[in-house]
Design a protein around this motif. Structure first.
Motif, PDB file in Angstrom:
ATOM      1  N   SER A 299      26.433 -52.035  89.725  1.00 55.45           N
ATOM      2  CA  SER A 299      27.636 -51.458  89.126  1.00 55.45           C
ATOM      3  C   SER A 299      28.096 -50.299  89.982  1.00 55.45           C
ATOM      4  CB  SER A 299      27.369 -51.006  87.683  1.00 55.45           C
ATOM      5  OG  SER A 299      26.387 -50.000  87.669  1.00 55.45           O
ATOM      6  N   GLY A 300      29.369 -49.994  89.880  1.00 60.26           N
ATOM      7  CA  GLY A 300      29.927 -48.857  90.597  1.00 60.26           C
ATOM      8  C   GLY A 300      30.054 -49.061  92.093  1.00 60.26           C
ATOM      9  N   LEU A 301      30.147 -50.293  92.539  1.00 59.31           N
ATOM     10  CA  LEU A 301      30.296 -50.546  93.974  1.00 59.31           C
ATOM     11  C   LEU A 301      31.746 -50.361  94.377  1.00 59.31           C
ATOM     12  CD1 LEU A 301      28.090 -53.734  94.370  1.00 59.31           C
ATOM     13  CD2 LEU A 301      27.477 -51.372  94.845  1.00 59.31           C
ATOM     14  N   HIS A 302      31.971 -49.630  95.464  1.00 65.68           N
ATOM     15  CA  HIS A 302      33.329 -49.369  95.929  1.00 65.68           C
ATOM     16  C   HIS A 302      33.420 -49.674  97.415  1.00 65.68           C
ATOM     17  CE1 HIS A 302      34.313 -47.454  92.155  1.00 65.68           C
ATOM     18  NE2 HIS A 302      33.172 -46.787  92.238  1.00 65.68           N
ATOM     19  N   GLY A 303      34.601 -50.039  97.849  1.00 68.03           N
ATOM     20  CA  GLY A 303      34.841 -50.283  99.265  1.00 68.03           C
ATOM     21  C   GLY A 303      33.979 -51.395  99.815  1.00 68.03           C
ATOM     22  N   SER A 304      33.356 -51.139 100.947  1.00 72.78           N
ATOM     23  CA  SER A 304      32.554 -52.150 101.638  1.00 72.78           C
ATOM     24  C   SER A 304      31.176 -52.347 101.029  1.00 72.78           C
ATOM     25  CB  SER A 304      32.388 -51.755 103.104  1.00 72.78           C
ATOM     26  OG  SER A 304      33.640 -51.709 103.733  1.00 72.78           O
ATOM     27  N   SER A 305      30.808 -51.522 100.077  1.00 72.72           N
ATOM     28  CA  SER A 305      29.466 -51.655  99.497  1.00 72.72           C
ATOM     29  C   SER A 305      29.297 -52.994  98.792  1.00 72.72           C
ATOM     30  CB  SER A 305      29.157 -50.492  98.549  1.00 72.72           C
ATOM     31  OG  SER A 305      30.079 -50.449  97.489  1.00 72.72           O
ATOM     32  N   LEU A 306      30.343 -53.542  98.207  1.00 69.13           N
ATOM     33  CA  LEU A 306      30.260 -54.860  97.573  1.00 69.13           C
ATOM     34  C   LEU A 306      29.947 -55.924  98.616  1.00 69.13           C
ATOM     35  CD1 LEU A 306      30.611 -56.882  95.266  1.00 69.13           C
ATOM     36  CD2 LEU A 306      33.060 -56.856  95.747  1.00 69.13           C
ATOM     37  N   THR A 307      30.633 -55.866  99.751  1.00 66.43           N
ATOM     38  CA  THR A 307      30.416 -56.827 100.826  1.00 66.43           C
ATOM     39  C   THR A 307      28.984 -56.751 101.345  1.00 66.43           C
ATOM     40  OG1 THR A 307      32.734 -56.610 101.454  1.00 66.43           O
ATOM     41  CG2 THR A 307      31.255 -57.565 103.083  1.00 66.43           C
ATOM     42  N   LEU A 308      28.500 -55.555 101.584  1.00 66.12           N
ATOM     43  CA  LEU A 308      27.142 -55.383 102.095  1.00 66.12           C
ATOM     44  C   LEU A 308      26.102 -55.819 101.071  1.00 66.12           C
ATOM     45  CD1 LEU A 308      27.648 -51.964 103.898  1.00 66.12           C
ATOM     46  CD2 LEU A 308      27.500 -54.235 104.940  1.00 66.12           C
ATOM     47  N   ALA A 309      26.348 -55.558  99.794  1.00 71.72           N
ATOM     48  CA  ALA A 309      25.414 -55.979  98.745  1.00 71.72           C
ATOM     49  C   ALA A 309      25.365 -57.502  98.644  1.00 71.72           C
ATOM     50  CB  ALA A 309      25.823 -55.370  97.403  1.00 71.72           C
TER      51      ALA A 309
END
Length: 179
Positions: free
Chosen positions: A23-33
Motif C-alpha cells: 500500500s502507499g506505492l507512488h511513482g516508480s515504486s509500483l513498477t519496481l515492486a
C-alpha cells in the motif's frame, strides 16, 4: 494513478497459497515492486488494472525501468462496448492474438490487462496454437502447405495484397500482410 491498496497474489504451491500486499506505492515504486514480485514468483504473474490506459502506462513504465530479461506482455481490451456495431481495430485484434500465442510458452514475467480485457471471451488455446506461426528470414517453405495453413489461420487469398489478413502467392513469391 491511485495504487493504494495494491494486492498481489500467486500460489507458491497448490496447498499453501501466499499473499503479498502493498500500500502507499507512488511513482516508480509500483513498477519496481511488480518486477521484484514477478522475479520471485518464478512463473507468469497476471496484473489486472482498472483501465486499459492504466495497463498501457504500467507496461510503458515496466519497459522503461526494465532491469533484466523479465518479459512484459500487454493484453489490450477491444476498446469497443459489448453491443457496439463496430469491430475492434485489426491492430488490437493482432496484438491480443500475439499475446495469447506468447502466453503458452511464457515461463516467467508479467501479463498486464484491464478488467475489461479480462472479462472478454477468449478463443480456446488449441485454436490459437493451430493458427499461429512465426516466419524467419531464410526459412524454406513448402508453398502448397503454407497456402493451406494461411487459409486455416483466417487469411484471405487476394490478387493484390492491400490490407491486413490478406496474402497472394505468385510463383515463389509470397506477399503477406500480417493481421
Amino acid at each position: 494513478m491511485n495504487t493504494s491498496p495494491l494486492k498481489a497474489r500467486w500460489p507458491q504451491s497448490a496447498a499453501q497459497p501466499s499473499r503479498q500486499q502493498w500500500s502507499g506505492l507512488h511513482g516508480s515504486s509500483l513498477t519496481l515492486a511488480l518486477q521484484s514480485a514477478a522475479r520471485s514468483a518464478g512463473k507468469p504473474v497476471l496484473v489486472v488494472t482498472r483501465s486499459s490506459h492504466q495497463a498501457q502506462m504500467l507496461a510503458r513504465d515496466l519497459h522503461l525501468l526494465a532491469t533484466g530479461l523479465l518479459p512484459v506482455l500487454l493484453f489490450p481490451d477491444h476498446e469497443t462496448l459489448p453491443y457496439d456495431p463496430y469491430s475492434p481495430h485489426p491492430d488490437i485484434v493482432s496484438e491480443r492474438l500475439a499475446t495469447l500465442a506468447q502466453i503458452g510458452s511464457l515461463r516467467e514475467g508479467l501479463i498486464l490487462c484491464s478488467v475489461a480485457a479480462l472479462s472478454q471471451r477468449l478463443p480456446p488455446v488449441p485454436y490459437v496454437r493451430q493458427r499461429s506461426f512465426d516466419l524467419q528470414t531464410g526459412q524454406s517453405i513448402a508453398i502448397d502447405s503454407f497456402r493451406e495453413h494461411l487459409v486455416k489461420a483466417g487469411y484471405q487469398a487476394a490478387e493484390q495484397v492491400y490490407q491486413p489478413g490478406q496474402f497472394a502467392i505468385r510463383g515463389s513469391v509470397i506477399d503477406l500482410f500480417p493481421t
